[in-house]
Design a protein around this motif. Structure first.
Motif, PDB file in Angstrom:
ATOM      1  N   GLN A 207       0.392  -1.062   0.592  1.00 16.30           N
ATOM      2  CA  GLN A 207       0.073  -0.208  -0.076  1.00 16.30           C
ATOM      3  C   GLN A 207       1.411   1.456   0.246  1.00 16.30           C
ATOM      4  O   GLN A 207       0.348   1.860  -0.722  1.00 16.30           O
ATOM      5  CB  GLN A 207      -1.239   0.001   1.377  1.00 16.30           C
ATOM      6  CG  GLN A 207      -1.822  -1.107   0.857  1.00 16.30           C
ATOM      7  CD  GLN A 207      -3.030  -0.807   1.734  1.00 16.30           C
ATOM      8  OE1 GLN A 207      -4.134   0.281   2.055  1.00 16.30           O
ATOM      9  NE2 GLN A 207      -3.324  -1.760   2.620  1.00 16.30           N
TER      10      GLN A 207
ATOM     11  N   SER B 239      -7.911  -1.650  -3.019  1.00 15.07           N
ATOM     12  CA  SER B 239      -7.548  -1.236  -1.545  1.00 15.07           C
ATOM     13  C   SER B 239      -8.960  -1.200  -0.702  1.00 15.07           C
ATOM     14  O   SER B 239      -9.031  -1.511   0.258  1.00 15.07           O
ATOM     15  CB  SER B 239      -6.928  -0.663  -1.333  1.00 15.07           C
ATOM     16  OG  SER B 239      -6.628  -0.390  -0.217  1.00 15.07           O
TER      17      SER B 239
ATOM     18  N   ARG C 176      -5.175   1.294  -5.638  1.00 17.52           N
ATOM     19  CA  ARG C 176      -5.936   2.175  -4.132  1.00 17.52           C
ATOM     20  C   ARG C 176      -7.207   2.032  -4.310  1.00 17.52           C
ATOM     21  O   ARG C 176      -8.433   1.284  -3.457  1.00 17.52           O
ATOM     22  CB  ARG C 176      -6.108   3.523  -4.343  1.00 17.52           C
ATOM     23  CG  ARG C 176      -6.359   4.639  -3.617  1.00 17.52           C
ATOM     24  CD  ARG C 176      -6.777   5.996  -2.709  1.00 17.52           C
ATOM     25  NE  ARG C 176      -5.358   6.084  -2.610  1.00 17.52           N
ATOM     26  CZ  ARG C 176      -4.291   6.815  -2.574  1.00 17.52           C
ATOM     27  NH1 ARG C 176      -4.918   8.222  -3.104  1.00 17.52           N
ATOM     28  NH2 ARG C 176      -3.406   7.103  -1.335  1.00 17.52           N
TER      29      ARG C 176
END
Length: 253
Positions: free
Chosen positions: A140, A163, A160
């Motif tokens: 990340q 995520s 992202r």
């Protein structure tokens, strides 16, 4: 599903994300077509053939070859994940990591290489879930660094988005933010020349559609899948799985 399994699942999904690849655009059209075919068919051979062609291309300098080769190796990682082929992962992981480190040694802010390293960590965690608690935060962080270096990097936005989509809410998951990030990724792809010929653009549309599904927006998901099929009518993942799935879900409501 426990927290460790959820984190591992997230990084499994990330393997299929899109990457902005300005250097790879310099490879021959034949190699780019092999990339495209490898993604659409989920076969191993086109990626291996692409590596062969790249190695034979005397017009590319060392860094350009590394970018192009790591693109093909990333495709092989996607193949390995789709087929649960740990042998393929083992065969390329160390070489891929070494190549990416070489690229980053030349340019520590190379967003493409940063994103690919995050993908590699994702593959590692998928095959070795016990490493997720250590590699997850590193992956990340690499995505954050990629976005800082290149705010319009489509891959970083997709990563992202994934995520937020697959991480449990208690660990930062957010479906609405995921949709927004996928939309940005698609927008940035469509701003690139010849984006419709880029397999990673198709992939970003497929994931945007799934995010719409998960956020209970089936009409937007269907429109997104239709858009993908207009670009590539033989996109089997969308045509035979994702589109029928969302239509069935809609009709059952």
């Amino acid at each position: 599903m426990n927290a460790l399994q959820s984190i591992s699942r997230f990084f499994f999904i990330v393997l299929g994300c899109a990457i902005t690849l300005p250097t790879v655009a310099q490879v021959s059209s034949e190699v780019q077509q092999l990339f495209y075919r490898g993604y659409l068919t989920t076969e191993k051979a086109p990626w291996e053939q692409a590596i062969e062609k790249i190695n034979q291309d005397t017009s590319l300098d060392e860094i350009e070859k590394l970018h192009a080769t790591t693109e093909a190796q990333t495709g092989l990682l996607i193949y390995a994940m789709a087929h649960q082929d740990e042998a393929t992962y083992d065969a390329i992981a160390d070489d891929l990591e070494g190549s990416l480190k070489t690229i980053l040694k030349e340019d520590a802010e190379d967003a493409t290489a940063l994103a690919k390293m995050a993908q590699l960590y994702g593959a590692t965690m998928a095959f070795q879930s016990w490493r997720a608690m250590y590699l997850g935060p590193k992956s990340q962080k690499l995505v954050d660094q990629a976005l800082e270096a290149e705010p319009e990097n489509a891959d970083a936005w997709v990563q992202r988005a994934n995520s937020r989509l697959f991480t449990p809410t208690m660990f930062g998951g957010d479906i609405d933010e995921a949709v927004e990030c996928f939309e940005k990724a698609v927008q940035y792809y469509e701003a690139q020349p010849d984006y419709a010929k880029n397999w990673r653009y198709l992939n970003s549309l497929a994931w945007l559609g799934q995010a719409y599904q998960k956020s209970d927006q089936p009409s937007k998901a269907i429109a997104t899948y239709q858009k993908a099929l207009e670009v590539e009518p033989s996109f089997g993942w969308v045509k035979y799985k994702l589109m029928p799935q969302v239509i069935a879900q809609s009709s059952n409501k």
